[in-house]
Design an enzyme around this catalytic site. Structure first.
Site, PDB file in Angstrom:
ATOM      1  N   GLY A   1       0.817  -1.215   0.000  1.00 60.02           N
ATOM      2  CA  GLY A   1       0.000   0.000   0.000  1.00 60.02           C
ATOM      3  C   GLY A   1       0.846   1.259   0.000  1.00 60.02           C
ATOM      4  O   GLY A   1       2.014   1.225  -0.372  1.00 60.02           O
TER       5      GLY A   1
ATOM      6  N   LEU B   1       0.489   3.670  -2.030  1.00 61.39           N
ATOM      7  CA  LEU B   1       0.891   3.578  -3.437  1.00 61.39           C
ATOM      8  C   LEU B   1       1.412   4.909  -3.983  1.00 61.39           C
ATOM      9  O   LEU B   1       0.937   5.987  -3.610  1.00 61.39           O
ATOM     10  CB  LEU B   1      -0.301   3.115  -4.280  1.00 61.39           C
ATOM     11  CG  LEU B   1      -0.914   1.765  -3.880  1.00 61.39           C
ATOM     12  CD1 LEU B   1      -2.049   1.398  -4.842  1.00 61.39           C
ATOM     13  CD2 LEU B   1       0.120   0.647  -3.831  1.00 61.39           C
ATOM     14  N   HIS B   2       2.398   4.801  -4.864  1.00 58.68           N
ATOM     15  CA  HIS B   2       2.944   5.963  -5.557  1.00 58.68           C
ATOM     16  C   HIS B   2       3.056   5.615  -7.045  1.00 58.68           C
ATOM     17  O   HIS B   2       2.697   4.502  -7.459  1.00 58.68           O
ATOM     18  CB  HIS B   2       4.280   6.388  -4.946  1.00 58.68           C
ATOM     19  CG  HIS B   2       5.251   5.248  -4.791  1.00 58.68           C
ATOM     20  ND1 HIS B   2       5.838   4.612  -5.863  1.00 58.68           N
ATOM     21  CD2 HIS B   2       5.714   4.620  -3.681  1.00 58.68           C
ATOM     22  CE1 HIS B   2       6.637   3.668  -5.412  1.00 58.68           C
ATOM     23  NE2 HIS B   2       6.579   3.630  -4.094  1.00 58.68           N
TER      24      HIS B   2
ATOM     25  N   HIS C   1       4.367   2.178  -8.113  1.00 54.52           N
ATOM     26  CA  HIS C   1       3.417   1.053  -8.085  1.00 54.52           C
ATOM     27  C   HIS C   1       2.481   1.129  -9.290  1.00 54.52           C
ATOM     28  O   HIS C   1       2.163   0.106  -9.908  1.00 54.52           O
ATOM     29  CB  HIS C   1       2.541   1.125  -6.819  1.00 54.52           C
ATOM     30  CG  HIS C   1       3.289   0.936  -5.540  1.00 54.52           C
ATOM     31  ND1 HIS C   1       3.434   1.942  -4.618  1.00 54.52           N
ATOM     32  CD2 HIS C   1       3.913  -0.146  -5.020  1.00 54.52           C
ATOM     33  CE1 HIS C   1       4.116   1.481  -3.571  1.00 54.52           C
ATOM     34  NE2 HIS C   1       4.432   0.230  -3.799  1.00 54.52           N
TER      35      HIS C   1
ATOM     36  N   GLU D   1      12.494  -2.590  -9.397  1.00 57.04           N
ATOM     37  CA  GLU D   1      13.935  -2.878  -9.270  1.00 57.04           C
ATOM     38  C   GLU D   1      14.608  -2.106  -8.136  1.00 57.04           C
ATOM     39  O   GLU D   1      15.772  -2.343  -7.854  1.00 57.04           O
ATOM     40  CB  GLU D   1      14.658  -2.578 -10.592  1.00 57.04           C
ATOM     41  CG  GLU D   1      14.442  -3.678 -11.601  1.00 57.04           C
ATOM     42  CD  GLU D   1      15.236  -3.482 -12.878  1.00 57.04           C
ATOM     43  OE1 GLU D   1      15.812  -2.399 -13.068  1.00 57.04           O
ATOM     44  OE2 GLU D   1      15.241  -4.426 -13.691  1.00 57.04           O
ATOM     45  N   LYS D   2      13.876  -1.185  -7.498  1.00 56.16           N
ATOM     46  CA  LYS D   2      14.485  -0.496  -6.348  1.00 56.16           C
ATOM     47  C   LYS D   2      14.895  -1.523  -5.300  1.00 56.16           C
ATOM     48  O   LYS D   2      15.957  -1.445  -4.720  1.00 56.16           O
ATOM     49  CB  LYS D   2      13.522   0.528  -5.737  1.00 56.16           C
ATOM     50  CG  LYS D   2      14.142   1.245  -4.541  1.00 56.16           C
ATOM     51  CD  LYS D   2      13.308   2.408  -4.088  1.00 56.16           C
ATOM     52  CE  LYS D   2      12.097   1.970  -3.325  1.00 56.16           C
ATOM     53  NZ  LYS D   2      12.420   1.399  -2.001  1.00 56.16           N
TER      54      LYS D   2
ATOM     55  N   SER E   1       7.293   4.455  -0.442  1.00 60.05           N
ATOM     56  CA  SER E   1       6.241   4.840   0.512  1.00 60.05           C
ATOM     57  C   SER E   1       6.858   5.544   1.708  1.00 60.05           C
ATOM     58  O   SER E   1       6.214   6.361   2.369  1.00 60.05           O
ATOM     59  CB  SER E   1       5.490   3.591   0.977  1.00 60.05           C
ATOM     60  OG  SER E   1       5.089   2.861  -0.148  1.00 60.05           O
ATOM     61  N   ARG E   2       8.121   5.248   1.995  1.00 56.88           N
ATOM     62  CA  ARG E   2       8.799   5.864   3.150  1.00 56.88           C
ATOM     63  C   ARG E   2       9.089   7.348   2.915  1.00 56.88           C
ATOM     64  O   ARG E   2       9.300   8.081   3.887  1.00 56.88           O
ATOM     65  CB  ARG E   2      10.100   5.130   3.457  1.00 56.88           C
ATOM     66  CG  ARG E   2       9.872   3.751   4.018  1.00 56.88           C
ATOM     67  CD  ARG E   2      11.125   3.195   4.658  1.00 56.88           C
ATOM     68  NE  ARG E   2      10.815   1.991   5.416  1.00 56.88           N
ATOM     69  CZ  ARG E   2      10.805   0.763   4.903  1.00 56.88           C
ATOM     70  NH1 ARG E   2      11.088   0.581   3.645  1.00 56.88           N
ATOM     71  NH2 ARG E   2      10.506  -0.283   5.656  1.00 56.88           N
TER      72      ARG E   2
END
Ligand code: PAF
Length: 282
Positions: free
Chosen positions: A31, A33-34, A37, A150-151, A188-189
């Site tokens: 969740g 989401l950005h 995503h 790929e992060k 998300s962070r």
């Protein structure tokens, strides 16, 4: 838009459409989401007749209880964001009990040593938690293709290894990192950073780009020393690790080989918020 809270409801719906759904594309998420995503969802929509996204903050992959407690939970706005891509996407947003059925523990995995490097060293048990939840979700959704950013490159390699070892019939695909205009990898962070910290965090990607140039002429050790020095000048940033590693084994690069593909990996704390990033070097 269909939103299922239990695996029974989801599976019975997927069974009811199995005649027409020739392939299922799956995007597992926690969740918050950005755009990153959403790019995975777009990729999944292009290549599958049906797309499922899971939204589940998986407790077993958090080695730090504070990080788990603070992880953003934003289901209502997540659903709005998914709708902007397509209202045909199926959302699976289960409870902890629906997934773990009273036993919130990880299965132990052997990922042939991939789990012992970088994130694995600094987040004990993390990859057992990731392996447990991804395997569980694959068993429930039974996707044809699954999409990962790929992060989290180490996670991507670990999920591929898990699929190879368990022989689950799913193709695991990595998708390019989505970045903020200043280069900061979307995460998300990032929501937990102040505007100033977010701007300053551009140094992470800048450093990786510099690494890409330096690695053409310098050894892995020399590049690492330069990166360590760079971060000494950023008092609000604490470099947890920087490692140049072989993409396939994730083992540190001791001496460069022309036949291997290398990648730089970095983890940095910005005022208690842990950010990771990675770049391909050759
Ligand atoms: O990358 C993530 O968001 C999570 O690790 C994943 C793959 C959804 C498993 O919980």
């Amino acid at each position: 838009m269909l939103i299922f809270k239990t695996q029974n409801e989801l599976v019975s719906h997927l069974n009811s459409v199995s005649n027409t759904a020739t392939s299922i594309g799956f995007v597992p998420t926690m969740g918050a989401l950005h755009q990153g995503h959403l790019s995975l969802l777009k990729e999944a929509l292009q290549n599958n007749s049906l797309v499922v996204i899971s939204i589940f903050v998986n407790p077993t992959q958090f080695n730090n209880p504070e990080d788990l407690a603070k992880y953003p939970r934003t289901l209502t706005s997540d659903i709005e964001k998914i709708k902007t891509v397509s209202d045909k996407i199926i959302v699976y947003a289960p409870s902890v009990d629906d997934i773990y059925e009273g036993k919130t523990i990880s299965q132990h995995f052997d990922f042939d040593g991939l789990e012992n490097q970088m994130e694995g060293k600094f987040r004990p048990g993390h990859f057992d938690g990731v392996g447990t939840i991804v395997k569980r979700l694959f068993e429930i959704v039974q996707p044809t293709n699954a999409y990962f950013g790929e992060k989290d490159f180490q996670q991507l390699q670990i999920v591929k290894k898990m699929v190879q070892k368990t022989k689950l019939p799913v193709t695991v695909l990595g998708c390019p990192i989505f970045r903020e205009p200043n280069g900061l990898a979307m995460s998300s962070r990032n929501e937990r950073l102040s505007e100033k910290e977010r701007n300053e965090a551009a140094i992470i990607f800048k450093t990786l780009l510099q690494t890409q140039k330096l690695f053409k002429t310098k050894s892995s050790n020399e590049v690492t020393q330069i990166v360590v020095k760079t971060f000494e000048n950023y008092k609000n940033f604490e470099l947890e690790y920087f490692q140049i590693a072989d993409e396939a084994t994730l083992l540190p690069c001791i001496r460069k080989s022309k036949t291997k593909k290398y990648r730089a990996f970095i983890a940095v704390f910005v005022n208690n918020v842990r950010l990771i990033d990675t770049i391909s070097l050759n």
